[in-house]
Design a protein around this motif. Structure first.
Motif, short mmCIF file in Angstrom:
data_model
loop_
_atom_site.label_atom_id
_atom_site.label_comp_id
_atom_site.label_asym_id
_atom_site.label_seq_id
_atom_site.Cartn_x
_atom_site.Cartn_y
_atom_site.Cartn_z
N TRP A 1 0.85 -1.20 0.00
CA TRP A 1 0.00 0.00 0.00
C TRP A 1 0.89 1.25 0.00
O TRP A 1 0.72 2.16 -0.83
N ALA A 2 1.83 1.31 0.91
CA ALA A 2 2.72 2.47 1.01
C ALA A 2 3.50 2.67 -0.28
O ALA A 2 3.57 3.79 -0.82
N ARG A 3 4.06 1.57 -0.78
CA ARG A 3 4.82 1.66 -2.04
C ARG A 3 3.97 2.19 -3.19
O ARG A 3 4.42 2.99 -3.99
N HIS A 4 2.72 1.71 -3.26
CA HIS A 4 1.84 2.14 -4.35
C HIS A 4 1.67 3.66 -4.37
O HIS A 4 1.80 4.29 -5.42
N TRP A 5 1.42 4.24 -3.20
CA TRP A 5 1.16 5.69 -3.17
C TRP A 5 2.44 6.48 -3.39
O TRP A 5 2.43 7.56 -4.01
N ILE A 6 3.55 5.94 -2.91
CA ILE A 6 4.83 6.63 -3.15
C ILE A 6 5.19 6.57 -4.64
O ILE A 6 5.55 7.59 -5.24
N GLU A 7 5.05 5.39 -5.24
CA GLU A 7 5.42 5.26 -6.66
C GLU A 7 4.49 6.08 -7.55
O GLU A 7 4.95 6.71 -8.52
N THR A 8 3.20 6.07 -7.24
CA THR A 8 2.25 6.88 -8.01
C THR A 8 2.63 8.36 -7.93
O THR A 8 2.68 9.07 -8.94
N GLY A 9 2.91 8.81 -6.73
CA GLY A 9 3.26 10.22 -6.54
C GLY A 9 4.59 10.57 -7.17
O GLY A 9 4.72 11.61 -7.83
N PHE A 10 5.58 9.72 -6.97
CA PHE A 10 6.92 10.01 -7.52
C PHE A 10 6.91 10.03 -9.06
O PHE A 10 7.66 10.78 -9.68
N THR A 11 6.07 9.19 -9.66
CA THR A 11 5.99 9.17 -11.12
C THR A 11 5.55 10.55 -11.63
O THR A 11 6.11 11.08 -12.59
N ALA A 12 4.56 11.14 -10.98
CA ALA A 12 4.10 12.48 -11.37
C ALA A 12 5.15 13.54 -11.03
O ALA A 12 5.42 14.44 -11.84
N LEU A 13 5.76 13.43 -9.87
CA LEU A 13 6.76 14.43 -9.46
C LEU A 13 7.97 14.41 -10.39
O LEU A 13 8.53 15.47 -10.70
N GLU A 14 8.35 13.22 -10.83
CA GLU A 14 9.48 13.12 -11.76
C GLU A 14 9.18 13.92 -13.04
O GLU A 14 10.05 14.61 -13.57
N GLN A 15 7.92 13.83 -13.49
CA GLN A 15 7.52 14.61 -14.68
C GLN A 15 7.44 16.10 -14.37
O GLN A 15 7.84 16.93 -15.19
N MET A 16 6.90 16.43 -13.20
CA MET A 16 6.78 17.85 -12.83
C MET A 16 8.16 18.49 -12.75
O MET A 16 8.32 19.69 -13.00
N ALA A 17 9.19 17.71 -12.38
CA ALA A 17 10.53 18.25 -12.19
C ALA A 17 11.40 18.12 -13.44
O ALA A 17 12.56 18.54 -13.44
N ALA A 18 10.84 17.56 -14.51
CA ALA A 18 11.65 17.28 -15.70
C ALA A 18 12.22 18.56 -16.32
O ALA A 18 13.31 18.55 -16.88
N HIS A 19 11.46 19.64 -16.22
CA HIS A 19 11.88 20.87 -16.90
C HIS A 19 12.14 22.01 -15.93
O HIS A 19 12.14 23.18 -16.30
N THR A 20 12.35 21.68 -14.67
CA THR A 20 12.63 22.72 -13.68
C THR A 20 14.06 22.55 -13.17
O THR A 20 14.68 21.52 -13.37
N GLY A 21 14.54 23.57 -12.49
CA GLY A 21 15.87 23.50 -11.86
C GLY A 21 16.99 23.62 -12.87
O GLY A 21 16.77 23.91 -14.05
N GLY A 22 18.20 23.42 -12.37
CA GLY A 22 19.37 23.61 -13.23
C GLY A 22 20.40 22.51 -13.01
O GLY A 22 20.08 21.47 -12.44
N PRO A 23 21.62 22.73 -13.47
CA PRO A 23 22.65 21.70 -13.41
C PRO A 23 23.09 21.33 -11.99
O PRO A 23 23.73 20.30 -11.79
N ASP A 24 22.74 22.16 -11.00
CA ASP A 24 23.15 21.83 -9.63
C ASP A 24 22.30 20.72 -9.02
O ASP A 24 22.59 20.25 -7.91
N GLY A 25 21.26 20.29 -9.73
CA GLY A 25 20.46 19.17 -9.26
C GLY A 25 19.23 19.55 -8.46
O GLY A 25 18.30 18.74 -8.33
N PHE A 26 19.18 20.76 -7.93
CA PHE A 26 18.02 21.14 -7.12
C PHE A 26 16.77 21.23 -8.00
O PHE A 26 16.85 21.42 -9.21
N LEU A 27 15.62 21.10 -7.37
CA LEU A 27 14.37 20.99 -8.12
C LEU A 27 13.98 22.29 -8.79
O LEU A 27 13.36 22.29 -9.86
#
Lengths: 214, 214
Positions: free
Chosen positions: B131-157
């Motif tokens: 259950w915990a993994r499901h909600w984390i993976e669902t959320g992280f999948t969206a966050l990974e996309q939300m962060a795809a075009h933000t931030g810079g080379p220093d790695g911060f979001l």
């Protein structure tokens, strides 16, 4: 600024944003996303919001997501008719009330969580409803205490009229009634809900009055 | 100002507040509340926070609760070393990232929810972890996309170094690893987590380094 609210009439988080926009007397278009028919997973919606959750607010073509972020943005962009007090400690108290709903009640009784409970953990309709009630009643019990010594005779949760606290309370109270929670156990919350819904701007945000209501 | 943080070393919401306090270089005392032994339900703690949840921050004797509210209060009270950008739209993007964790991942995989799942819906340890993994993976999948075009080379979001987005990300990433989520599927999030944890102020907030760690 041209505002388009992508959401669903019965979604609590969409209802929050309608309340904030209406309180600020901002004009906006409604773009319905039908959660029952899976509209939140349609490609054009996912392009706006990768989370596949409502609401999303389009502001001159730029997309904002997540109701807590949208509400803070509305408050910062249109400071008239404030929804947060000026004093930092008082702001924190109002935001804590809102977060106790926005983090600790609403997401746990959300449609997608109840669907998961039914799909993977054998809950039937009654079991899912009991789950929702449990989290609402647990949260409301604490909120009733948090609100015991705040606000004044006008019924609002904090001094100065409706605030972000009511913006979160009204949709959660709507859900509580829908799930059959005995809200009379929470007289302070019931009074604040009634005081806020008596205001025409906030009354107009009611789910039943939206163009996509069925 | 005298600050006392009531919380638990492994609590994600307590970890958030430690990160914010440390980033602002504020001194504070730690007052452990042992969640495993039910310290959050002790009368003296409930008097501070009727929700019976951690953390609570005592500031010159006044109590603040709810990590989202506490973090905004810290940012408003000590604006140096900002954790939010200046531009309202950018602030909304950072806050949306944080809320996608704070509302849509963390509370659903919280200890009390998983306990309820086991007590009332027959989930065993593996079922609760799934259950915990499901909600984390669902959320992280969206966050990974939300962060795809933000931030810079220093790695911060987002541009300008660590922000409220990392304040929420680090504790959630800690939980993800604890529950056995394969975080390599989320390289953008892993990079931001590493960049933030490389900073001494943020590294010092690590759960394992707290006085109540066991």
């Amino acid at each position: 600024m041209k505002l388009v609210l992508h959401g669903y009439f019965r979604s609590g988080t969409t209802y929050r944003v309608r309340l904030a926009l209406n309180w600020k007397r901002l004009a906006y278009e409604t773009a319905p996303v039908n959660l029952v028919e899976g509209g939140q997973r349609a490609a054009d919606y996912l392009a706006r919001n990768p989370q596949g959750l409502v609401p999303a607010l389009e502001a001159d073509g730029r997309i904002l997501t997540q109701s807590p972020a949208i509400i803070e943005w509305i408050e910062e962009t249109w400071p008239e008719r404030p929804l947060l007090p000026a004093d930092p400690f008082e702001r924190a108290r109002v935001r804590a009330f809102a977060a106790a709903i926005g983090c600790d009640i609403h997401p746990i009784q959300n449609l997608r969580v109840m669907k998961k409970l039914r799909a993977d953990h054998g809950a039937d309709q009654d079991g899912a409803t009991a789950w929702a009630r449990h989290w609402i009643e647990t949260g409301f019990t604490a909120l009733e205490q948090m609100a015991a010594h705040t606000g004044g005779p006008d019924g609002f949760l904090f001094d100065g009229g409706p605030s972000v606290a009511e913006i979160y309370l009204l949709p959660q109270m709507f859900n509580a009634r829908r799930f059959g929670v005995d809200v009379s156990a929470f007289p302070r919350l019931v009074a604040a809900d009634a005081a806020a819904r008596a205001l025409p701007e906030l009354a107009a945000a009611d789910p039943a009055l939206q163009p996509d209501a069925v």
